[in-house]
Design an enzyme around this catalytic site. Structure first.
Site, PDB file in Angstrom:
ATOM      1  N   LYS A  20      35.167  52.133  32.733  1.00 13.31           N
ATOM      2  CA  LYS A  20      34.174  51.170  32.251  1.00 13.31           C
ATOM      3  C   LYS A  20      34.473  49.818  32.891  1.00 13.31           C
ATOM      4  O   LYS A  20      35.583  49.296  32.769  1.00 13.31           O
ATOM      5  CB  LYS A  20      34.235  51.063  30.732  1.00 13.31           C
ATOM      6  CG  LYS A  20      33.032  50.373  30.115  1.00 13.31           C
ATOM      7  CD  LYS A  20      31.790  51.254  30.203  1.00 13.31           C
ATOM      8  CE  LYS A  20      31.358  51.767  28.857  1.00 13.31           C
ATOM      9  NZ  LYS A  20      30.187  52.647  28.929  1.00 13.31           N
ATOM     10  N   THR A  65      33.990  56.885  29.169  1.00 16.21           N
ATOM     11  CA  THR A  65      34.122  55.471  29.535  1.00 16.21           C
ATOM     12  C   THR A  65      33.911  54.582  28.313  1.00 16.21           C
ATOM     13  O   THR A  65      34.479  53.492  28.232  1.00 16.21           O
ATOM     14  CB  THR A  65      33.136  55.084  30.650  1.00 16.21           C
ATOM     15  OG1 THR A  65      31.792  55.223  30.171  1.00 16.21           O
ATOM     16  CG2 THR A  65      33.334  55.953  31.883  1.00 16.21           C
ATOM     17  N   ASP A  66      33.112  55.050  27.349  1.00 14.20           N
ATOM     18  CA  ASP A  66      32.933  54.272  26.125  1.00 14.20           C
ATOM     19  C   ASP A  66      34.242  54.144  25.363  1.00 14.20           C
ATOM     20  O   ASP A  66      34.507  53.111  24.730  1.00 14.20           O
ATOM     21  CB  ASP A  66      31.872  54.937  25.240  1.00 14.20           C
ATOM     22  CG  ASP A  66      31.478  54.052  24.072  1.00 14.20           C
ATOM     23  OD1 ASP A  66      30.861  53.000  24.298  1.00 14.20           O
ATOM     24  OD2 ASP A  66      31.820  54.409  22.921  1.00 14.20           O
ATOM     25  N   GLN A 239      43.794  27.951  60.137  1.00 12.32           N
ATOM     26  CA  GLN A 239      44.811  29.007  60.197  1.00 12.32           C
ATOM     27  C   GLN A 239      46.201  28.441  59.915  1.00 12.32           C
ATOM     28  O   GLN A 239      47.002  29.049  59.198  1.00 12.32           O
ATOM     29  CB  GLN A 239      44.798  29.697  61.564  1.00 12.32           C
ATOM     30  CG  GLN A 239      43.612  30.616  61.793  1.00 12.32           C
ATOM     31  CD  GLN A 239      42.442  29.917  62.452  1.00 12.32           C
ATOM     32  OE1 GLN A 239      42.250  28.713  62.287  1.00 12.32           O
ATOM     33  NE2 GLN A 239      41.655  30.664  63.218  1.00 12.32           N
ATOM     34  N   HIS A 267      32.109  23.705  56.163  1.00 15.30           N
ATOM     35  CA  HIS A 267      31.913  22.698  57.200  1.00 15.30           C
ATOM     36  C   HIS A 267      31.218  21.445  56.665  1.00 15.30           C
ATOM     37  O   HIS A 267      30.258  21.520  55.887  1.00 15.30           O
ATOM     38  CB  HIS A 267      31.063  23.278  58.337  1.00 15.30           C
ATOM     39  CG  HIS A 267      31.709  24.432  59.026  1.00 15.30           C
ATOM     40  ND1 HIS A 267      32.890  24.310  59.720  1.00 15.30           N
ATOM     41  CD2 HIS A 267      31.342  25.736  59.138  1.00 15.30           C
ATOM     42  CE1 HIS A 267      33.224  25.482  60.237  1.00 15.30           C
ATOM     43  NE2 HIS A 267      32.307  26.372  59.890  1.00 15.30           N
TER      44      HIS A 267
END
Length: 315
Positions: A20, A65-66, A239, A267
């Site tokens: 879930k 999943t519940d 970098q 930018h």
């Protein structure tokens, strides 16, 4: 495994998981009149002996999943939420140890932070200026994240943050780069450097026999070192700044072996004011949202292996 009853050429089931996703749970801890908030978005993914549910539809090994959703809310009550990492560890251990077919649990958590609203003296005639301990404003600086994976014997904890926007208004240059017939960008010797940090760091804690990190302190200190490195690096490239941010974390936090960054270059271009008879002395900029340069890299402790998935920082 193949199933001859299935038409066509034999096929095989690959990696699979279920659970879930995005269970929103808010836990209020009431310490007398003083309240504390933990606000999480928890996603559960379980994997293991799940071939048959895919091949025949048999749910004999499937925890609904519940049920995983309900477990998240019950555990918020039973265990509290000391930290996102600790809460995820409780959940992962439970799913793997309580359900034999489940071999691996992966818990992903986003945490949204809140800070207290300061009361005014004028309000004191109603409830007392020093008594407002239950009012909060949502912080908007970043979202804290963690991913806990447990396979019954070893742990992997990868934490981090996303959407942390930072800027240096000077101490950044960009020049000396490769130029070809398509290059139009002018060299910059004093520019704005801004980015929206997405970062993940991997802890070297991996088994229950070792002392667990102090998750809250670790996050606070890691964030601090990352931001200080950003502020204190005279940057000739994003970098370079990225590497300094990662290095500062590795050098100062012994519990972390690997850091990965995804840094979009937000930018800022100088606006041409000459048509209006005005000189733009690095004062007025146009903030462009796209396209943007995207700088990504991993910084490792010497001798360690990179394990953070390359694309995890984009989630």
């Amino acid at each position: 495994m193949t199933d001859d009853s299935r038409p066509g050429r034999p096929v095989m089931l690959g990696q699979n998981q279920y659970g879930k996703a995005e269970n929103r749970v808010v836990k209020i801890t009431r310490d007398g009149a003083t309240h504390h908030i933990k606000d999480l978005n928890v996603s559960v993914a379980l994997s293991g002996d799940m071939d048959e549910v895919h091949y025949s539809g048999s749910n004999a090994n499937v925890l609904p999943t519940d049920t995983t959703k309900n477990t998240v809310y019950a555990f918020a009550k039973v265990h509290g939420i000391e930290s996102a990492e600790q809460f995820g560890i409780h959940l992962a251990r439970h799913f793997v140890t309580s359900q034999e077919p489940i071999k691996t649990a992966r818990i992903r958590i986003e945490e949204y932070t809140w800070e207290r609203i300061e009361a005014s003296d004028a309000n004191s005639r109603f409830i007392g200026a020093d008594e407002v301990k239950h009012s909060f404003v949502r912080k908007g600086q970043e979202t804290r994240v963690t991913q806990i994976t447990y396979d019954g014997s070893s742990w992997e904890v990868i934490s981090g943050l996303k959407d942390l926007v930072v800027m240096n208004s000077t101490n950044s240059e960009f020049w000396g780069y490769v130029k070809d017939k398509y290059t139009t960008l002018p060299e910059a010797y004093d520019r704005i450097l801004a980015t929206q940090v997405a970062a993940r760091w991997r802890f070297n804690w991996s088994d229950d026999e070792r002392k667990m990190p102090h998750w809250e302190k670790s996050y606070e200190q890691t964030r601090k070192h990352m931001l200080q490195a950003f502020a204190e690096t005279y940057s000739l490239s994003l970098q370079q700044t990225l590497y300094q941010m990662g290095s500062r974390i590795i050098n100062n936090r012994s519990e972390i072996d690997e850091v990965r960054f995804s840094l979009p270059n937000k930018h800022h271009f100088l606006v041409d004011l000459e048509p209006f008879g005005l000189k733009n002395d690095n004062e007025v900029y146009f903030a462009a949202d796209r396209p943007y340069g995207l700088i990504e890299a991993t910084v490792l402790r010497d001798g360690c292996e990179a394990k953070i998935p390359v694309d995890l920082t984009n989630l």
